[in-house]
Scaffold this active site. Structure first.
Site, short mmCIF file in Angstrom:
data_model
loop_
_atom_site.label_atom_id
_atom_site.label_comp_id
_atom_site.label_asym_id
_atom_site.label_seq_id
_atom_site.Cartn_x
_atom_site.Cartn_y
_atom_site.Cartn_z
N ASP A 186 -1.85 -0.45 6.01
CA ASP A 186 -2.22 0.05 7.34
C ASP A 186 -3.72 -0.09 7.58
OD1 ASP A 186 -2.35 2.26 5.31
OD2 ASP A 186 -3.35 3.26 7.00
N ASP A 232 -0.27 4.94 0.93
CA ASP A 232 -0.49 5.93 1.99
C ASP A 232 -0.32 5.34 3.38
OD1 ASP A 232 -1.13 8.27 0.41
OD2 ASP A 232 -2.86 7.11 -0.25
N ASP A 262 0.85 -1.19 0.00
CA ASP A 262 0.00 0.00 0.00
C ASP A 262 0.89 1.24 0.00
OD1 ASP A 262 -2.20 1.73 0.52
OD2 ASP A 262 -1.77 1.61 2.67
MG LIG Z 1 -2.77 3.18 3.53
#
Ligand SMILES: [Mg+2]
Length: 179
Positions: A138, A12, A10
């Site tokens: 996240d 961000d 991922d």
């Molecule tokens: Mg993220």
């Protein structure tokens, strides 16, 4: 044929420090006596503890330049470069949530991760479509719908999550794959 395993990563809050940038903007905007820090933000969501800033978050994200200048998360370049030698790396970002971000994200990856092939950039929405052996993210929701092995990259908002191995840093990721 020797098939490399695939790692999807991922962007961000895993490669790009979106969270800290928004926190800084929030501190500027709210101008509170006690500015937020990564520690005080722990276990909380920015929009919840600074509701006055909630609307501004969307404005910032919709800015076509916002994602272009984000700081790179410490050690991500070094560790991803190392992983790249042993695994097929795909960058899986839920860019559909912020259509204004496409160009900036593409250019950001080109600048900071020039060793990754552009055909391995995956701008998607629902990551359950991703077929990889691992996903580093996240967002627990994305990890839950992912079919392979999910690794949770630590962020203030995912503090209470215990379902996935937690990576507190890129050094943790390095240890996970190489030790
Ligand atoms: Mg993220």
């Amino acid at each position: 044929m020797d098939m490399k395993k695939r790692i999807a990563i991922d962007m961000d809050e895993v490669m790009a420090d979106t969270g800290v940038r928004l926190m800084d903007l929030c501190n500027e905007f709210c101008n509170e006596e006690e500015p937020l820090t990564v520690t005080t933000l722990r276990g909380k969501r920015l929009a919840e503890i600074r509701p006055a800033f909630a609307e501004a978050i969307h404005t910032h994200l919709a800015d076509t330049q916002f994602f272009r200048d984000l700081p790179v998360i410490e050690d991500s370049q070094r560790v991803i470069r190392k992983l790249h030698r042993h695994y097929d790396i795909f960058i899986a970002t839920a860019a559909m949530e912020v259509p204004a971000s496409f160009t900036a994200k593409y250019e950001w990856l080109e600048e900071h991760f020039p060793f990754l092939a552009k055909k391995n950039y995956v701008f998607c929405g629902d990551k359950s479509i991703i077929r990889a052996d691992y996903l580093i993210d996240d967002n627990p929701r994305q990890l839950r719908s992912f079919q392979g092995e999910g690794l949770l990259y630590d962020a203030p908002h995912n503090d209470i999550e215990t379902e996935f191995p937690r990576m507190n840093s890129w050094e943790d990721v390095e240890r996970y794959f190489f030790e």
